[in-house]
Design an enzyme around this catalytic site. Structure first.
Site: not given
Ligand code: ADE
Ligand code: ZN
Length: 352
Positions: A210, A32, A213
């Protein structure tokens, strides 16, 4: 199926493996760009733009980087981005990343950016994309890094806001290659963004999200089935569903794994407990990436070297596989991938 390994040493002592990891050409697919904003640059931009910060010094800001989970990180990450106002600010942020990436031998990078973080503060989306794109062009001409942009929708906001963001970005359609989905995962399943991802697909944009996670394996399935993604960002919770692991392996669906991020955000208690070796052993197309390097303690080489130091199951073959996966999972043309993989093969052969 995965390709046979090229000539390379079967074993290397840890220091020689670390130096091979550092010097080999590599691809970064999960960064990011707002997460590359170092505290020093936050303070410089705050001063340049007359933005007040909640912390008195660089040291005080850095000391606040102790996160309990994803949301506690996101709160401080969005606050840090508030110093970005002018096109030059976006350029400077991305350029600082590219200089670090070049030092890590990154030859290909696909950068996530969060336009809604900026448009919500009244910044024109053209300012955001223009500055980032200019840095990508200069990365190619001055550093030899092939770089492109992926526009991410913030999943804690509504799908209508995502649709409006995609619409606003259309005049800059040639300056980004795909769309992604980030921000707070829990409670915001992929299904919420079905229409905007369908629209992005119809525009010929690549799609990533994503998933898995902090969220459950069902979010990975939702990203695949509803959003039609070509890569899963993180995805480490897939191991909770063996049928899903088999599906991901059979389709060679890439997972952009971010080890240091996962420890900082407490997805794993320690790096030694990370499931990267298990993902590779299951035949998954795992890649290593830095996520938000300014906040999580390291850039791409730091992620690789720290992971291999903490996980003795990872050796030369796994190093090659992870770096090769990074190229194979990229959205670059096949001829470019083949060229980078030939350079990777040469680096591993030379280490013998
Ligand atoms: N935005 C920046 N880093 C992130 C992450 N690890 N997970 C979700 N959104 C994000
Ligand atoms: Zn990310």
């Amino acid at each position: 199926m995965t390709a046979a390994l090229p000539p390379m040493p079967r074993h290397l002592p840890p220091d020689r493996l670390a130096s091979l990891l550092r010097s080999a050409p590599k691809s970064e697919l999960h960064i990011h760009i707002e997460g590359s904003l170092e505290p020093e640059l936050i303070f410089r931009l705050a001063q340049r733009n007359g933005v007040a910060l909640a912390y008195p010094s660089v040291e005080a800001l850095r000391a606040a980087y102790a996160f309990a989970d994803l949301q506690s990180f996101l709160d401080i990450y969005y606050a840090g981005a508030s110093v970005l106002i002018e096109e030059q600010d976006f350029f400077d942020m991305a350029w600082a990343y590219f200089e670090r990436a070049a030092a890590d031998q990154v030859v290909h990078a696909e950068l996530f950016f969060d336009p809604q973080t900026h448009t919500a503060r009244g910044i024109d989306i053209g300012v955001v994309i223009g500055g980032l794109h200019r840095a990508c062009e200069q990365a190619r001409s001055a550093l030899g890094i092939d770089a492109s942009l992926i526009l991410c929708f913030l999943r804690h906001l509504s799908e209508d806001e995502a649709l409006a963001t995609l619409q606003a970005a259309l005049p800059y359609r040639t300056m980004f290659i795909g769309v992604g989905l980030d921000s707070s995962e829990r409670g915001h399943p992929p299904q919420k963004f079905a229409r905007v991802f369908a629209e992005a697909g119809a525009l010929g944009l690549h799609r990533v999200a994503h998933a898995g996670e902090e969220g459950p394996p069902a979010y990975i399935e939702g990203a695949l089935d509803v959003l039609q993604v070509e890569r899963i960002d993180h995805g480490v919770r897939c191991v909770e569903n063996p049928a899903l692991v088999a599906r991901l392996a059979a389709s060679r669906m890439p997972l952009t794994v971010c080890p240091l991020s996962n420890v900082k955000l407490r997805v794993f208690a320690t790096l030694a407990e990370h499931n990267l070796p298990a993902l590779l052993a299951a035949g998954l197309c795992a890649t290593v990436n830095s996520d938000d390097p300014a906040y999580f303690g390291g850039y791409l080489n730091d992620n690789l070297v720290a992971s291999f130091a903490a996980l003795p199951q990872l050796g030369v073959a796994e190093a090659y596989r992870l770096l090769r996966n990074g190229f194979e999972a990229s959205f670059a043309p096949d001829a470019d991938k083949a060229g980078w993989i030939a350079r990777l093969d040469a680096a591993f052969a030379a280490a013998a």
